[in-house]
Design a protein around this motif. Structure first.
Motif, PDB file in Angstrom:
ATOM      1  N   GLU A   1      -0.543   6.156   6.055  1.00 61.18           N
ATOM      2  CA  GLU A   1       0.609   5.881   5.197  1.00 61.18           C
ATOM      3  C   GLU A   1       0.597   4.446   4.677  1.00 61.18           C
ATOM      4  N   VAL A   2       0.152   3.510   5.522  1.00 63.35           N
ATOM      5  CA  VAL A   2       0.181   2.088   5.165  1.00 63.35           C
ATOM      6  C   VAL A   2      -1.104   1.651   4.468  1.00 63.35           C
TER       7      VAL A   2
ATOM      8  N   TRP B   1       9.210   3.709   3.984  1.00 65.15           N
ATOM      9  CA  TRP B   1       8.742   2.336   4.171  1.00 65.15           C
ATOM     10  C   TRP B   1       9.468   1.415   3.202  1.00 65.15           C
TER      11      TRP B   1
ATOM     12  N   ASP C   1       0.833   6.223  11.046  1.00 62.48           N
ATOM     13  CA  ASP C   1       1.124   5.039  10.246  1.00 62.48           C
ATOM     14  C   ASP C   1      -0.078   4.547   9.451  1.00 62.48           C
TER      15      ASP C   1
ATOM     16  N   ALA D   1       3.951  -1.073  12.678  1.00 58.04           N
ATOM     17  CA  ALA D   1       3.871   0.296  13.188  1.00 58.04           C
ATOM     18  C   ALA D   1       5.102   0.568  14.037  1.00 58.04           C
ATOM     19  N   GLU D   2       5.570   1.811  13.989  1.00 62.19           N
ATOM     20  CA  GLU D   2       6.755   2.144  14.768  1.00 62.19           C
ATOM     21  C   GLU D   2       6.480   2.028  16.261  1.00 62.19           C
TER      22      GLU D   2
ATOM     23  N   THR E   1       2.368   6.007  17.275  1.00 59.66           N
ATOM     24  CA  THR E   1       2.487   6.494  15.897  1.00 59.66           C
ATOM     25  C   THR E   1       1.362   5.990  14.997  1.00 59.66           C
TER      26      THR E   1
ATOM     27  N   ARG F   1       9.424   0.706   8.622  1.00 59.24           N
ATOM     28  CA  ARG F   1       9.937   2.054   8.404  1.00 59.24           C
ATOM     29  C   ARG F   1      11.434   2.063   8.694  1.00 59.24           C
TER      30      ARG F   1
END
Length: 596
Positions: free
Chosen positions: A258-259, A46, A255, A246-247, A251, A40
């Motif tokens: 989103e991923v 991303w 995440d 992952a951040e 998160t 990210r």
């Protein structure tokens, strides 16, 4: 779609590699333009780097390190969160034939400095900000990075050097890394792992759980830990898979959807939190919702067991499952990205009830086992043969046997060379025949599946002589939605007690459901709540011997974390430190001893 060809490519990549850097640099041509690392960026989007771009960055950085005077065998540190630069720095160090020394980004400055000093590190890649400040006052050259992949390019931007790498590739027998044990007791020790140790474990891991080119890993456990490093770092590199970073662990819920990862490496604490969260929501919701969940779990487990035997639900049950799965389980899987092919669980034993909960929801979880000293994975449940109460059977190339007291002994090419500069402590963990003594008491069934009882050194003995494995008791407690964490006290005591970090919201919801009343404001000291919590503990521990059941407990105000120094990077309890912090509270659980 996956294929046997995809699997074989990764397996052969690991088997035939001359050194760890070959997993990246000797990739098949068809992998070069595919995304390898995702992260990210500062704008929240991303981004990804292709494999060939990562290769180029690794070779340039290795040549620059050589220009800076780093030679084969030199120790080079890495300190920072998981990110593309961590990956690139590691492979560059390894390609040069130097030795990577990762430090835990969760450790305080004194612990980081101990590792760097003990290993003799003179140069360290370090994330800017708080991590950089941990090196204040330390005589070590620092190469700062930002965590976004781009800053690796700025490190080597000086035009006044020849970027041709002169060093030949190291061979498999050379030392690759020093991984320092988490240090639940005493000072951490540097575990010496060669290229061959880790490559052997990568190949064995792929032989146990096939990984494919179209798999996507979501990385969040510290790459400085052997479990994440081998299974979430080297193994996907060998298989042409992608790695998304992952951040932070906080998160993950953002995440994952989103991923949409297909594989995740985790420790039991993540699954315990997922389970407790579901239980708390059920307790706060209507009775119909709980009935549907229980029915879905029952039918889902029946389906899982049939599918393990090569069969499946049929007729009305198959239709009912389809309806319940859509109503009950689909939302949970969507929160995990909706694409999970397998969760690989390690670092500690996963409670079988939590494993069954996930499996019944059609979320494949594969409990496994290993040690830093074994690169680290030794066993894992296979997708086609899962026994939820176990950590699986030995991986290919691993040999197990049990000592008389039940301690697991192991041999295999992934077993370490020893502890850095500690020959006496190295000798202590190998028996006369060269078997590594794991320190874990286990049970082994006729099929070779291992069930972890507890750490040999952590088994507690009551004053009446009864043995209490604390991790077993804590597993039973931690699945309760009312509890975030627990730690058992029993050694040299007349009975078992526990420190409990409560989940206030979960406890209030369950109390409301069972008592039809609002939780009292003074619930931490309320005698009625205390009695009720003990009843819940009896229910949680119903299958344990009576002497192992908790007789008294005390609530702890704050959650134990890595930042507070009370958890290891893999979220294990640092028992000695917790006991020091809560000494007075523990003693209050044994008033008879005070009166004496």
């Amino acid at each position: 779609m996956t294929s046997d060809k995809q699997f074989c490519s990764g397996f052969q990549q690991a088997r035939q590699a001359g050194c760890l850097s070959d997993l990246l640099l000797a990739s098949p041509a068809e992998w070069l333009d595919k995304p390898l690392l995702r992260y990210r960026s500062s704008d929240g989007e991303w981004n990804s780097w292709s494999r060939i771009k990562v290769q180029q960055a690794v070779l340039r950085l290795a040549a620059w390190l050589e220009f800076k005077g780093v030679r084969p065998g030199d120790r080079v540190g890495i300190l920072g969160h998981n990110c593309p630069e961590w990956f690139i720095a590691d492979f560059a160090i390894l390609r040069l034939g130097a030795v990577t020394v990762p430090a835990y980004f969760t450790d305080p400055p004194e612990a980081v400095q101990y590792v760097l000093d003990d290993a003799g590190v003179s140069l360290v890649f370090v994330e800017e900000g708080d991590q950089l400040h941990k090196l204040d006052g330390v005589d070590v050259e620092r190469l700062p990075f930002h965590g976004d992949a781009e800053s690796i390019s700025t490190i080597t931007c000086d035009e006044q050097w020849d970027n041709a790498l002169k060093a030949s590739c190291p061979d498999r027998s050379q030392l690759a890394t020093l991984i320092y044990t988490s240090g639940t007791t005493g000072f951490p020790k540097g575990v010496m792992l060669t290229h061959d140790n880790i490559l052997s474990d990568v190949a064995a891991g792929i032989g146990g759980v096939p990984v494919f080119e179209d798999d996507l890993f979501l990385s969040f456990l510290p790459a400085s830990h052997a479990f994440e490093r081998t299974v979430g770092h080297f193994l996907p590199a060998a298989c042409g898979s992608q790695i998304a970073y992952a951040e932070a662990i906080t998160t993950l819920l953002r995440d994952m959807p989103e991923v949409s990862p297909t594989i995740m490496i985790s420790v039991p604490r993540l699954y315990e939190k997922i389970y407790a969260g579901v239980q708390a929501k059920l307790a706060a919701g209507p009775g119909l919702k709980r009935k549907l969940f229980n029915l879905a779990q029952k039918l889902g487990m029946e389906r899982f067991e049939l599918r393990q035997q090569g069969s499946d639900l049929a007729g009305g049950k198959a239709l009912l499952w389809k309806i319940l799965d859509g109503v009950v389980n689909a939302k949970l899987r969507e929160k995990m990205g909706g694409n999970i092919r397998g969760f690989i669980s390690g670092g500690a034993a996963l409670h079988p009830d939590i494993a069954r909960f996930l499996l019944a929801a059609d979320i494949m979880v594969l409990p496994g086992y290993g040690l830093t000293e074994t690169s680290p994975v030794l066993s894992v449940n296979r997708m086609e043969n899962i026994k939820p109460a176990t950590v699986g059977a030995a991986l290919p190339g691993v040999e197990f046997k049990l000592a008389r007291d039940g301690e697991l002994l192991v041999k295999g090419p992934m077993v370490m060379q020893g502890y850095w500069k500690r020959p006496e402590e190295t000798a202590e963990v190998f028996d006369a025949d060269g078997w590594l003594c794991t320190g874990d008491i286990v049970e082994m069934d006729d099929d070779g599946f291992i069930t972890i009882v507890d750490r040999k050194k952590e088994i507690m003995v009551l004053s009446n002589g009864e043995n209490v494995p604390p991790a077993t008791v804590e597993q039973h407690l931690n699945q309760d939605p009312c509890f975030l964490q627990s730690m058992v006290i029993a050694d040299n005591r007349p009975y078992v007690s526990a420190l409990i970090v409560p989940d206030g919201a979960g406890l209030a919801a369950v109390w409301q459901q069972e008592k039809f009343a609002v939780l009292p404001d003074d619930w931490r000291q309320n005698s009625e709540v205390t009695a009720w919590v003990l009843q819940r503990m009896r229910h949680d521990e119903h299958d344990l011997s009576s002497f192992m059941q908790v007789k008294r407990f005390a609530f702890v105000d704050e959650e134990w974390t890595q930042d507070s120094g009370l958890l290891t990077p893999t979220l294990k309890l640092k028992r000695r430190k917790i006991c020091e912090v809560h000494h007075a509270l523990i003693e209050s659980l044994y008033p008879e001893a005070v009166e004496e």
